[in-house]
Design a protein around this motif. Sequence first.
Motif, PDB file in Angstrom:
ATOM      1  N   ILE A 193       0.816  -1.219   0.000  1.00  0.00           N
ATOM      2  CA  ILE A 193       0.000   0.000   0.000  1.00  0.00           C
ATOM      3  C   ILE A 193       0.849   1.269   0.000  1.00  0.00           C
ATOM      4  CG2 ILE A 193      -1.987  -1.091   1.101  1.00  0.00           C
ATOM      5  CD1 ILE A 193      -1.063   0.085   3.763  1.00  0.00           C
ATOM      6  N   GLY A 194       2.163   1.140   0.172  1.00  0.00           N
ATOM      7  CA  GLY A 194       2.997   2.333   0.202  1.00  0.00           C
ATOM      8  C   GLY A 194       4.468   1.991   0.300  1.00  0.00           C
ATOM      9  N   PHE A 195       5.257   3.012   0.582  1.00  0.00           N
ATOM     10  CA  PHE A 195       6.718   2.839   0.617  1.00  0.00           C
ATOM     11  C   PHE A 195       7.295   3.783   1.675  1.00  0.00           C
ATOM     12  CE2 PHE A 195      11.116   3.360  -0.626  1.00  0.00           C
ATOM     13  CZ  PHE A 195      11.469   2.120  -1.136  1.00  0.00           C
ATOM     14  N   SER A 196       8.229   3.267   2.460  1.00  0.00           N
ATOM     15  CA  SER A 196       8.911   4.089   3.462  1.00  0.00           C
ATOM     16  C   SER A 196      10.363   4.276   3.065  1.00  0.00           C
ATOM     17  CB  SER A 196       8.830   3.441   4.846  1.00  0.00           C
ATOM     18  OG  SER A 196       9.521   4.230   5.800  1.00  0.00           O
ATOM     19  N   ASP A 197      10.811   5.514   3.082  1.00  0.00           N
ATOM     20  CA  ASP A 197      12.199   5.790   2.698  1.00  0.00           C
ATOM     21  C   ASP A 197      13.193   5.368   3.766  1.00  0.00           C
ATOM     22  OD1 ASP A 197      11.498   6.822   0.249  1.00  0.00           O
ATOM     23  OD2 ASP A 197      11.451   8.908   0.931  1.00  0.00           O
ATOM     24  N   ALA A 198      12.732   5.226   5.008  1.00  0.00           N
ATOM     25  CA  ALA A 198      13.635   4.892   6.103  1.00  0.00           C
ATOM     26  C   ALA A 198      13.016   3.831   7.002  1.00  0.00           C
ATOM     27  CB  ALA A 198      13.960   6.144   6.927  1.00  0.00           C
ATOM     28  N   GLY A 224      11.294   0.429   2.739  1.00  0.00           N
ATOM     29  CA  GLY A 224      10.854  -0.285   1.545  1.00  0.00           C
ATOM     30  C   GLY A 224       9.348  -0.360   1.460  1.00  0.00           C
ATOM     31  N   ASN A 225       8.869  -1.384   0.767  1.00  0.00           N
ATOM     32  CA  ASN A 225       7.423  -1.538   0.581  1.00  0.00           C
ATOM     33  C   ASN A 225       6.703  -1.721   1.912  1.00  0.00           C
ATOM     34  OD1 ASN A 225       7.489  -1.318  -2.207  1.00  0.00           O
ATOM     35  ND2 ASN A 225       7.739  -3.523  -2.526  1.00  0.00           N
ATOM     36  N   ILE A 226       5.562  -1.058   2.050  1.00  0.00           N
ATOM     37  CA  ILE A 226       4.716  -1.197   3.224  1.00  0.00           C
ATOM     38  C   ILE A 226       3.506  -2.035   2.831  1.00  0.00           C
ATOM     39  CG2 ILE A 226       3.328   0.010   4.952  1.00  0.00           C
ATOM     40  CD1 ILE A 226       5.069   2.475   4.410  1.00  0.00           C
ATOM     41  N   THR A 227       3.297  -3.126   3.539  1.00  0.00           N
ATOM     42  CA  THR A 227       2.165  -4.003   3.248  1.00  0.00           C
ATOM     43  C   THR A 227       1.083  -3.865   4.318  1.00  0.00           C
ATOM     44  OG1 THR A 227       3.055  -5.876   4.509  1.00  0.00           O
ATOM     45  CG2 THR A 227       3.745  -5.672   2.195  1.00  0.00           C
ATOM     46  N   VAL A 228      -0.074  -4.417   4.021  1.00  0.00           N
ATOM     47  CA  VAL A 228      -1.150  -4.454   5.009  1.00  0.00           C
ATOM     48  C   VAL A 228      -0.679  -5.185   6.259  1.00  0.00           C
ATOM     49  CG1 VAL A 228      -3.438  -5.427   5.498  1.00  0.00           C
ATOM     50  CG2 VAL A 228      -2.984  -4.291   3.295  1.00  0.00           C
ATOM     51  N   GLY A 229       0.072  -6.268   6.064  1.00  0.00           N
ATOM     52  CA  GLY A 229       0.594  -7.030   7.189  1.00  0.00           C
ATOM     53  C   GLY A 229       1.509  -6.203   8.078  1.00  0.00           C
ATOM     54  N   ASN A 230       2.310  -5.312   7.484  1.00  0.00           N
ATOM     55  CA  ASN A 230       3.183  -4.441   8.272  1.00  0.00           C
ATOM     56  C   ASN A 230       2.376  -3.549   9.205  1.00  0.00           C
ATOM     57  OD1 ASN A 230       5.287  -3.934   5.361  1.00  0.00           O
ATOM     58  ND2 ASN A 230       5.555  -5.421   7.015  1.00  0.00           N
ATOM     59  N   ILE A 231       1.243  -3.054   8.728  1.00  0.00           N
ATOM     60  CA  ILE A 231       0.399  -2.188   9.556  1.00  0.00           C
ATOM     61  C   ILE A 231      -0.240  -2.990  10.684  1.00  0.00           C
ATOM     62  CG2 ILE A 231      -1.556  -0.612   9.576  1.00  0.00           C
ATOM     63  CD1 ILE A 231       0.918   0.412   8.062  1.00  0.00           C
ATOM     64  N   PHE A 232      -0.618  -4.239  10.403  1.00  0.00           N
ATOM     65  CA  PHE A 232      -1.139  -5.104  11.460  1.00  0.00           C
ATOM     66  C   PHE A 232      -0.089  -5.333  12.540  1.00  0.00           C
ATOM     67  CE2 PHE A 232      -4.795  -6.061   8.917  1.00  0.00           C
ATOM     68  CZ  PHE A 232      -5.722  -6.641   9.776  1.00  0.00           C
ATOM     69  N   GLU A 236      -3.188   7.159   1.001  1.00  0.00           N
ATOM     70  CA  GLU A 236      -3.394   8.510   0.503  1.00  0.00           C
ATOM     71  C   GLU A 236      -2.072   9.133   0.053  1.00  0.00           C
ATOM     72  OE1 GLU A 236      -5.094  11.943  -0.796  1.00  0.00           O
ATOM     73  OE2 GLU A 236      -6.088  10.051  -0.255  1.00  0.00           O
ATOM     74  N   LEU A 237      -1.023   8.948   0.837  1.00  0.00           N
ATOM     75  CA  LEU A 237       0.292   9.459   0.432  1.00  0.00           C
ATOM     76  C   LEU A 237       0.737   8.806  -0.879  1.00  0.00           C
ATOM     77  CD1 LEU A 237       2.218   9.621   3.831  1.00  0.00           C
ATOM     78  CD2 LEU A 237       1.372  11.542   2.482  1.00  0.00           C
ATOM     79  N   THR A 238       0.474   7.513  -1.005  1.00  0.00           N
ATOM     80  CA  THR A 238       0.848   6.791  -2.227  1.00  0.00           C
ATOM     81  C   THR A 238       0.112   7.363  -3.437  1.00  0.00           C
ATOM     82  OG1 THR A 238       1.273   4.771  -0.953  1.00  0.00           O
ATOM     83  CG2 THR A 238       0.932   4.520  -3.321  1.00  0.00           C
ATOM     84  N   LYS A 239      -1.175   7.662  -3.277  1.00  0.00           N
ATOM     85  CA  LYS A 239      -1.955   8.259  -4.363  1.00  0.00           C
ATOM     86  C   LYS A 239      -1.365   9.594  -4.804  1.00  0.00           C
ATOM     87  CE  LYS A 239      -6.406   6.217  -3.055  1.00  0.00           C
ATOM     88  NZ  LYS A 239      -7.765   6.506  -2.524  1.00  0.00           N
ATOM     89  N   HIS A 257       6.150   9.152  -0.414  1.00  0.00           N
ATOM     90  CA  HIS A 257       6.571   8.069   0.462  1.00  0.00           C
ATOM     91  C   HIS A 257       6.411   8.500   1.915  1.00  0.00           C
ATOM     92  CE1 HIS A 257       9.529   6.487  -2.853  1.00  0.00           C
ATOM     93  NE2 HIS A 257       8.251   6.363  -3.183  1.00  0.00           N
ATOM     94  N   ILE A 258       6.463   7.525   2.825  1.00  0.00           N
ATOM     95  CA  ILE A 258       6.533   7.836   4.246  1.00  0.00           C
ATOM     96  C   ILE A 258       7.918   8.402   4.532  1.00  0.00           C
ATOM     97  CG2 ILE A 258       6.469   6.903   6.596  1.00  0.00           C
ATOM     98  CD1 ILE A 258       3.771   6.959   5.183  1.00  0.00           C
TER      99      ILE A 258
END
Length: 249
Positions: free
Chosen positions: A65-70, A118-126, A229-232, A236-237
């Motif tokens: 769902i998104g991407f984090s730079d750090a 890197g990539n942020i998944t739904v599982g990462n948020i859980f 929303e940031l991805t749209k 990135h985070i």
Amino acid sequence: MGSSIRWASFLVSAALLVSCKTQLQPTVNKVQYYQIDANYSIDSAIVKYYSPYKIQLESEMNRVIGFSDAHLTKTREAESLAANFFTDALLWKGQQLDPAVQVSFATKGGIRSDLKAGNITVGNIFEIMPFENSVTVLTLSGKDMLRWADYMARTGGQPASGIKLLIENKKVKEFLVQGKPIDPNQTYKLVTYDYLANGGDYVDFLDQVLDRKDYTQRIRESLMEYVSELTKQGKHIQATIDGRVRIIE
């Protein structure tokens, strides 16, 4: 594994006992232990039954769902990258639900995991928020806002957004909300989650709120929406340590 079986049997018995209205006292006439190991073959019928659900669940958990730079670390410091990400997302959602919301509040213990680069998944948020906590917006007096600041000072700082808090010797040295000092005659809106609003995590300053609005929106859902929303927007985070909560040594 043997101990797990014994615990499972105990829990089932306890659940049945609690659910009954009659006062039954469990007794054990004969104890028999079963060793469960690799010698037991897989039951193909059970695997066939749950496999479609497992595949569906894994597909959703692995959805990007998104991407984090750090790498957003979760620490016990006054301020952390994971905490700032979390409370910024919470403030964003709170202001969507009620534009008058000025600040957000969480606790270090409520944020359960780092967020890797890197990539942020739904599982990462859980992993960050595995609980079913939902969004709560509270209206506080200026006096209770100062009690909030005192709570954070006593506990070495807590995750927050929309504020600047300077702590010295576990005392509040400076406290600003949206860049301004607290006005004792004004009211303020704070977004948090139901567990803390109910006094969880030893929160003791929310016992005299002027108004409370509970939403069905889960905190976890809010984090996902924020990242999406940031991805749209092609962003990135990019959480940073910005001095919002700082302790003077």
